[in-house]
Scaffold this motif. Structure first.
Motif, PDB file in Angstrom:
ATOM      1  N   PRO A 194     -42.860  10.538  11.331  1.00 18.77           N
ATOM      2  CA  PRO A 194     -41.976   9.405  11.579  1.00 18.77           C
ATOM      3  C   PRO A 194     -41.959   8.985  13.047  1.00 18.77           C
ATOM      4  O   PRO A 194     -42.171   9.810  13.942  1.00 18.77           O
ATOM      5  N   ASP A 195     -41.673   7.694  13.272  1.00 19.25           N
ATOM      6  CA  ASP A 195     -41.521   7.230  14.649  1.00 19.25           C
ATOM      7  C   ASP A 195     -40.142   7.640  15.170  1.00 19.25           C
ATOM      8  O   ASP A 195     -39.305   8.154  14.432  1.00 19.25           O
ATOM      9  N   ALA A 196     -39.903   7.405  16.458  1.00 27.01           N
ATOM     10  CA  ALA A 196     -38.668   7.848  17.104  1.00 27.01           C
ATOM     11  C   ALA A 196     -37.424   7.230  16.470  1.00 27.01           C
ATOM     12  O   ALA A 196     -36.408   7.909  16.275  1.00 27.01           O
ATOM     13  N   ALA A 197     -37.481   5.950  16.120  1.00 28.58           N
ATOM     14  CA  ALA A 197     -36.316   5.289  15.519  1.00 28.58           C
ATOM     15  C   ALA A 197     -35.992   5.889  14.149  1.00 28.58           C
ATOM     16  O   ALA A 197     -34.819   6.093  13.816  1.00 28.58           O
ATOM     17  N   THR A 198     -37.009   6.194  13.385  1.00 26.64           N
ATOM     18  CA  THR A 198     -36.791   6.801  12.064  1.00 26.64           C
ATOM     19  C   THR A 198     -36.200   8.196  12.223  1.00 26.64           C
ATOM     20  O   THR A 198     -35.262   8.566  11.507  1.00 26.64           O
ATOM     21  N   LEU A 199     -36.730   8.968  13.163  1.00 27.59           N
ATOM     22  CA  LEU A 199     -36.179  10.304  13.408  1.00 27.59           C
ATOM     23  C   LEU A 199     -34.723  10.228  13.829  1.00 27.59           C
ATOM     24  O   LEU A 199     -33.902  11.050  13.411  1.00 27.59           O
ATOM     25  N   GLU A 200     -34.392   9.251  14.653  1.00 35.02           N
ATOM     26  CA  GLU A 200     -33.000   9.084  15.064  1.00 35.02           C
ATOM     27  C   GLU A 200     -32.120   8.794  13.852  1.00 35.02           C
ATOM     28  O   GLU A 200     -31.019   9.333  13.724  1.00 35.02           O
ATOM     29  N   GLY A 201     -32.608   7.966  12.933  1.00 32.68           N
ATOM     30  CA  GLY A 201     -31.862   7.697  11.705  1.00 32.68           C
ATOM     31  C   GLY A 201     -31.676   8.945  10.862  1.00 32.68           C
ATOM     32  O   GLY A 201     -30.586   9.206  10.352  1.00 32.68           O
ATOM     33  N   TYR A 202     -32.732   9.743  10.722  1.00 33.18           N
ATOM     34  CA  TYR A 202     -32.628  10.981   9.966  1.00 33.18           C
ATOM     35  C   TYR A 202     -31.600  11.919  10.583  1.00 33.18           C
ATOM     36  O   TYR A 202     -30.897  12.643   9.880  1.00 33.18           O
ATOM     37  N   SER A 203     -31.518  11.919  11.914  1.00 31.51           N
ATOM     38  CA  SER A 203     -30.615  12.854  12.599  1.00 31.51           C
ATOM     39  C   SER A 203     -29.154  12.573  12.290  1.00 31.51           C
ATOM     40  O   SER A 203     -28.305  13.424  12.528  1.00 31.51           O
ATOM     41  N   ARG A 204     -28.858  11.417  11.740  1.00 28.16           N
ATOM     42  CA  ARG A 204     -27.472  11.088  11.402  1.00 28.16           C
ATOM     43  C   ARG A 204     -26.979  11.842  10.166  1.00 28.16           C
ATOM     44  O   ARG A 204     -25.775  11.943   9.951  1.00 28.16           O
ATOM     45  N   PHE A 205     -27.921  12.339   9.340  1.00 28.21           N
ATOM     46  CA  PHE A 205     -27.497  13.031   8.121  1.00 28.21           C
ATOM     47  C   PHE A 205     -28.255  14.329   7.857  1.00 28.21           C
ATOM     48  O   PHE A 205     -27.774  15.173   7.110  1.00 28.21           O
ATOM     49  N   ALA A 206     -29.425  14.501   8.438  1.00 27.02           N
ATOM     50  CA  ALA A 206     -30.242  15.684   8.146  1.00 27.02           C
ATOM     51  C   ALA A 206     -30.186  16.683   9.293  1.00 27.02           C
ATOM     52  O   ALA A 206     -30.034  16.309  10.452  1.00 27.02           O
ATOM     53  N   ASP A 207     -30.322  17.952   8.944  1.00 27.36           N
ATOM     54  CA  ASP A 207     -30.354  19.014   9.944  1.00 27.36           C
ATOM     55  C   ASP A 207     -31.735  19.166  10.553  1.00 27.36           C
ATOM     56  O   ASP A 207     -31.881  19.691  11.652  1.00 27.36           O
ATOM     57  N   ALA A 208     -32.760  18.718   9.812  1.00 29.40           N
ATOM     58  CA  ALA A 208     -34.142  18.833  10.279  1.00 29.40           C
ATOM     59  C   ALA A 208     -34.984  17.785   9.567  1.00 29.40           C
ATOM     60  O   ALA A 208     -34.584  17.237   8.542  1.00 29.40           O
ATOM     61  N   SER A 209     -36.151  17.532  10.130  1.00 29.14           N
ATOM     62  CA  SER A 209     -37.101  16.608   9.524  1.00 29.14           C
ATOM     63  C   SER A 209     -38.488  17.183   9.683  1.00 29.14           C
ATOM     64  O   SER A 209     -38.782  17.833  10.692  1.00 29.14           O
ATOM     65  N   ALA A 210     -39.328  16.945   8.694  1.00 22.65           N
ATOM     66  CA  ALA A 210     -40.692  17.456   8.767  1.00 22.65           C
ATOM     67  C   ALA A 210     -41.624  16.547   7.985  1.00 22.65           C
ATOM     68  O   ALA A 210     -41.276  16.086   6.895  1.00 22.65           O
TER      69      ALA A 210
END
Length: 91
Positions: A50-66
Motif C-alpha cells: 500500500p501507499d502511504a495514504a492507504t497505510l495511514e487509513g489502515y492505521s485508524r482501525f488496524a493494529d498492523a498491515s501486511a
C-alpha cells in the motif's frame, strides 16, 4: 466472528490468553470488526504494497498491515475472488 468471540467460552479463553488475531483483506469489514471487537488484534492484508495514504487509513482501525503477496498465497475455492473471499497460505 465478534459475536462468537464474545459469547463462546472457548473463544473467550483463547482471546484472554492473547491467542487470537484477526486478519482480513476487506478494509470495510475490518473497520466494522474493529468497532465491534476493539480488544482483538487486527491485521489489514493487502494484495499489493500500500501507499502511504492507504497505510495511514489502515492505521485508524488496524493494529498492523501486511502485503499478502507471493506464490505461497492462494485463493480458497469458494466461487469468489472479491471482498469476503478467503485466502490461505500453502506449504
Amino acid at each position: 466472528m465478534a459475536k462468537a468471540l464474545e459469547q463462546e467460552r472457548s473463544w473467550s479463553r483463547l482471546l484472554d490468553a492473547g491467542r487470537i488475531e484477526v486478519l482480513g483483506f476487506d478494509a470495510e469489514s475490518n473497520q466494522r470488526f474493529a468497532q465491534l471487537a476493539p480488544e482483538v488484534p487486527l491485521q489489514q492484508l493487502a494484495g499489493t504494497v500500500p501507499d502511504a495514504a492507504t497505510l495511514e487509513g489502515y492505521s485508524r482501525f488496524a493494529d498492523a498491515s501486511a502485503p499478502a503477496i507471493g506464490p505461497w498465497m492462494q485463493p480458497v475455492p469458494n466461487g469468489s475472488s472479491g471482498p469476503g473471499s478467503a485466502w490461505a497460505s500453502t506449504p
